[in-house]
Design a protein around this motif. Structure first.
Motif, PDB file in Angstrom:
ATOM      1  N   THR A  10      42.506  39.418  39.140  1.00  0.00           N
ATOM      2  CA  THR A  10      43.776  38.802  39.532  1.00  0.00           C
ATOM      3  C   THR A  10      43.939  38.936  41.039  1.00  0.00           C
ATOM      4  OG1 THR A  10      45.019  40.854  39.284  1.00  0.00           O
ATOM      5  CG2 THR A  10      44.820  39.447  37.308  1.00  0.00           C
ATOM      6  N   LEU A  11      44.926  38.251  41.571  1.00  0.00           N
ATOM      7  CA  LEU A  11      45.196  38.350  43.007  1.00  0.00           C
ATOM      8  C   LEU A  11      45.496  39.788  43.410  1.00  0.00           C
ATOM      9  CD1 LEU A  11      45.651  37.134  45.795  1.00  0.00           C
ATOM     10  CD2 LEU A  11      47.996  36.611  45.098  1.00  0.00           C
ATOM     11  N   SER A  12      46.273  40.505  42.613  1.00  0.00           N
ATOM     12  CA  SER A  12      46.607  41.893  42.977  1.00  0.00           C
ATOM     13  C   SER A  12      45.357  42.777  42.914  1.00  0.00           C
ATOM     14  CB  SER A  12      47.718  42.449  42.085  1.00  0.00           C
ATOM     15  OG  SER A  12      47.325  42.472  40.735  1.00  0.00           O
ATOM     16  N   SER A  15      43.303  41.899  45.974  1.00  0.00           N
ATOM     17  CA  SER A  15      43.986  42.402  47.175  1.00  0.00           C
ATOM     18  C   SER A  15      43.821  43.909  47.333  1.00  0.00           C
ATOM     19  CB  SER A  15      45.472  42.049  47.127  1.00  0.00           C
ATOM     20  OG  SER A  15      45.642  40.658  47.125  1.00  0.00           O
ATOM     21  N   GLU A  16      43.786  44.636  46.233  1.00  0.00           N
ATOM     22  CA  GLU A  16      43.581  46.086  46.289  1.00  0.00           C
ATOM     23  C   GLU A  16      42.123  46.430  46.592  1.00  0.00           C
ATOM     24  OE1 GLU A  16      45.049  47.914  42.722  1.00  0.00           O
ATOM     25  OE2 GLU A  16      47.047  47.061  42.994  1.00  0.00           O
TER      26      GLU A  16
END
Length: 84
Positions: A10-12, A15-16
């Protein structure tokens, strides 16, 4: 996104993960070739071949990315990669 190992991120998650690998592969080169882009009024589909070389090891993947057009921006919506 779906990466070359068929894992979904996912985007999150992406991003992490991204800051944890920043600067780790200083000798990596990335080349993009065979780019094709098709657009409608509201979205675009880009397909391409990505070649990453790290310490003499070459990895290739075919990828497709969907972008949504919002005002004067193209927003990355989804990416699918397949190892070749």
């Amino acid at each position: 996104m779906i990466n070359g190992d068929e894992n979904t991120a996912t985007l999150s998650m992406f991003s992490e993960w991204l800051p944890t690998v920043f600067g780790q592969f200083t000798d990596r080169t990335v080349q993009i070739e065979n780019i094709e882009i098709h657009c409608s009024e509201h979205h675009g589909l880009a397909t391409y071949t990505e070649i990453q070389t790290t310490e003499g090891i070459v990895n290739r993947r075919k990828a497709s990315a969907i972008f949504l057009f919002n005002e004067e921006k193209a927003l990355w919506f989804h990416l699918v990669e397949n190892w070749i």
